[in-house]
Design a protein around this motif. Structure first.
Motif, mmCIF file in Angstrom:
data_model
loop_
_atom_site.group_PDB
_atom_site.id
_atom_site.type_symbol
_atom_site.label_atom_id
_atom_site.label_comp_id
_atom_site.label_asym_id
_atom_site.label_seq_id
_atom_site.Cartn_x
_atom_site.Cartn_y
_atom_site.Cartn_z
ATOM 1 N N THR A 82 -24.752 -23.056 4.735
ATOM 2 C CA THR A 82 -24.268 -21.714 4.393
ATOM 3 C C THR A 82 -24.920 -21.160 3.140
ATOM 4 N N GLY A 83 -25.703 -21.960 2.442
ATOM 5 C CA GLY A 83 -26.394 -21.448 1.276
ATOM 6 C C GLY A 83 -27.288 -22.468 0.620
ATOM 7 N N TRP A 84 -28.372 -21.956 0.024
ATOM 8 C CA TRP A 84 -29.319 -22.791 -0.716
ATOM 9 C C TRP A 84 -30.035 -21.874 -1.682
ATOM 10 N N ASP A 85 -29.863 -22.106 -2.975
ATOM 11 C CA ASP A 85 -30.487 -21.244 -3.969
ATOM 12 C C ASP A 85 -31.464 -21.990 -4.872
ATOM 13 N N GLY A 86 -31.852 -23.193 -4.486
ATOM 14 C CA GLY A 86 -32.755 -23.999 -5.295
ATOM 15 C C GLY A 86 -32.032 -24.972 -6.210
ATOM 16 N N CYS A 122 -28.233 -25.356 -5.752
ATOM 17 C CA CYS A 122 -26.972 -25.690 -5.095
ATOM 18 C C CYS A 122 -27.154 -25.582 -3.586
ATOM 19 N N LEU A 123 -26.702 -26.598 -2.867
ATOM 20 C CA LEU A 123 -26.708 -26.568 -1.405
ATOM 21 C C LEU A 123 -25.272 -26.454 -0.936
ATOM 22 N N ARG A 124 -25.032 -25.498 -0.042
ATOM 23 C CA ARG A 124 -23.693 -25.274 0.506
ATOM 24 C C ARG A 124 -23.707 -25.563 2.009
ATOM 25 N N LEU A 125 -22.731 -26.345 2.440
ATOM 26 C CA LEU A 125 -22.549 -26.670 3.851
ATOM 27 C C LEU A 125 -21.127 -26.330 4.255
ATOM 28 N N SER A 126 -20.924 -26.175 5.554
ATOM 29 C CA SER A 126 -19.569 -25.949 6.059
ATOM 30 C C SER A 126 -19.405 -26.657 7.393
ATOM 31 N N ALA A 127 -18.154 -26.836 7.780
ATOM 32 C CA ALA A 127 -17.815 -27.443 9.069
ATOM 33 C C ALA A 127 -16.409 -26.966 9.443
ATOM 34 N N PRO A 128 -16.151 -26.788 10.730
ATOM 35 C CA PRO A 128 -14.830 -26.301 11.150
ATOM 36 C C PRO A 128 -13.763 -27.385 11.030
ATOM 37 N N LEU A 129 -12.593 -26.991 10.580
ATOM 38 C CA LEU A 129 -11.475 -27.924 10.475
ATOM 39 C C LEU A 129 -11.191 -28.587 11.820
ATOM 40 N N ALA A 185 -19.506 -34.210 1.733
ATOM 41 C CA ALA A 185 -20.003 -34.254 0.351
ATOM 42 C C ALA A 185 -21.269 -35.098 0.265
ATOM 43 N N THR A 186 -21.266 -36.246 0.924
ATOM 44 C CA THR A 186 -22.417 -37.142 0.926
ATOM 45 C C THR A 186 -23.624 -36.469 1.557
ATOM 46 N N LEU A 187 -23.407 -35.789 2.657
ATOM 47 C CA LEU A 187 -24.490 -35.100 3.363
ATOM 48 C C LEU A 187 -25.063 -33.960 2.515
ATOM 49 N N ALA A 188 -24.207 -33.199 1.851
ATOM 50 C CA ALA A 188 -24.686 -32.095 1.021
ATOM 51 C C ALA A 188 -25.525 -32.609 -0.148
ATOM 52 N N ALA A 189 -25.081 -33.666 -0.794
ATOM 53 C CA ALA A 189 -25.840 -34.225 -1.916
ATOM 54 C C ALA A 189 -27.170 -34.793 -1.430
ATOM 55 N N TRP A 190 -27.158 -35.491 -0.298
ATOM 56 C CA TRP A 190 -28.402 -36.019 0.278
ATOM 57 C C TRP A 190 -29.367 -34.865 0.591
ATOM 58 N N GLY A 191 -28.836 -33.814 1.188
ATOM 59 C CA GLY A 191 -29.676 -32.670 1.528
ATOM 60 C C GLY A 191 -30.288 -32.029 0.301
ATOM 61 N N LEU A 192 -29.513 -31.902 -0.767
ATOM 62 C CA LEU A 192 -30.012 -31.291 -1.991
ATOM 63 C C LEU A 192 -31.150 -32.120 -2.589
ATOM 64 N N ALA A 215 -6.073 -32.648 -3.157
ATOM 65 C CA ALA A 215 -5.069 -31.907 -2.385
ATOM 66 C C ALA A 215 -5.512 -31.866 -0.931
ATOM 67 N N PRO A 216 -4.563 -31.835 0.021
ATOM 68 C CA PRO A 216 -4.948 -31.728 1.430
ATOM 69 C C PRO A 216 -5.602 -30.372 1.704
ATOM 70 N N LEU A 217 -6.539 -30.375 2.621
ATOM 71 C CA LEU A 217 -7.265 -29.165 2.989
ATOM 72 C C LEU A 217 -6.880 -28.787 4.414
ATOM 73 N N PHE A 218 -6.215 -27.652 4.570
ATOM 74 C CA PHE A 218 -5.762 -27.165 5.870
ATOM 75 C C PHE A 218 -6.608 -25.978 6.326
ATOM 76 N N ALA A 219 -7.885 -26.014 6.042
ATOM 77 C CA ALA A 219 -8.800 -24.920 6.380
ATOM 78 C C ALA A 219 -10.177 -25.512 6.673
ATOM 79 N N ASP A 220 -11.086 -24.651 7.112
ATOM 80 C CA ASP A 220 -12.452 -25.110 7.341
ATOM 81 C C ASP A 220 -13.004 -25.750 6.069
ATOM 82 N N LEU A 221 -13.914 -26.681 6.261
ATOM 83 C CA LEU A 221 -14.495 -27.434 5.158
ATOM 84 C C LEU A 221 -15.727 -26.708 4.630
ATOM 85 N N HIS A 222 -15.771 -26.537 3.321
ATOM 86 C CA HIS A 222 -16.926 -25.957 2.635
ATOM 87 C C HIS A 222 -17.236 -26.865 1.461
ATOM 88 N N VAL A 223 -18.505 -27.143 1.252
ATOM 89 C CA VAL A 223 -18.889 -28.015 0.141
ATOM 90 C C VAL A 223 -20.058 -27.400 -0.603
#
Length: 145
Positions: free
Chosen positions: A12-16, A18-25, A44-51, A76-84
């Motif tokens: 969902t984003g890459w600015d050089g 920060c790498l942003r990823l998302s996945a549906p809940l 989180a692991t995948l986003a850091a590896w990608g960066l 805290a529990p996350l009751f929404a789509d995942l964004h990292v």
């Protein structure tokens, strides 16, 4: 990787920096109706590896990138789509990492990956150390290829 495809991850984003990823809940829901902890740390692991991989490739290197350590806090529990969002840990610099990779053939750095709550705050935060190891060593100055 097949597990990543099953996670339905999107960039969902890459600015050089920060790498942003998302996945549906829906692809990560547990028996309580919130995101499964294993999915949170996996994203989180995948986003850091990608960066790290993007930075290594942008510097023109061919290297294997490995996770070396992970510290995770489930806040805290996350009751929404995942964004990292993954970025270097405060105080670290990509230039130092790349310079070390160039001179030693390997380098490591710490990153932080955070999964926010929709209403603000953090659901999960991971601190991850990644290592990169050149597949083909860089010749020393003055050496022939």
């Amino acid at each position: 990787m097949p597990p990543v495809a099953a996670m339905q991850v999107g960039i969902t984003g890459w600015d050089g920096e920060c790498l942003r990823l998302s996945a549906p809940l829906a692809a990560h829901v547990n028996d309580k109706g919130c995101a499964f902890g294993g999915s949170l740390v996996s994203l989180a692991t995948l986003a850091a590896w990608g960066l790290v991989t993007l930075q290594v490739e942008a510097a023109g290197f061919d290297a294997d990138v490995f996770v070396a350590a992970t510290e995770v806090r489930y806040r805290a529990p996350l009751f929404a789509d995942l964004h990292v969002e993954a970025r270097l840990e405060e105080g670290a610099g990509w230039q130092d990492f790349i310079d070390t990779l160039r001179t030693r053939g390997r380098a490591s750095t710490w990153l932080v990956a955070s999964l926010p709550l929709p209403e603000g705050g953090i659901a999960t935060q991971a601190r991850l150390r990644y290592a990169a190891i050149l597949r083909t060593p860089v010749p020393a100055p003055g050496q022939a290829d």
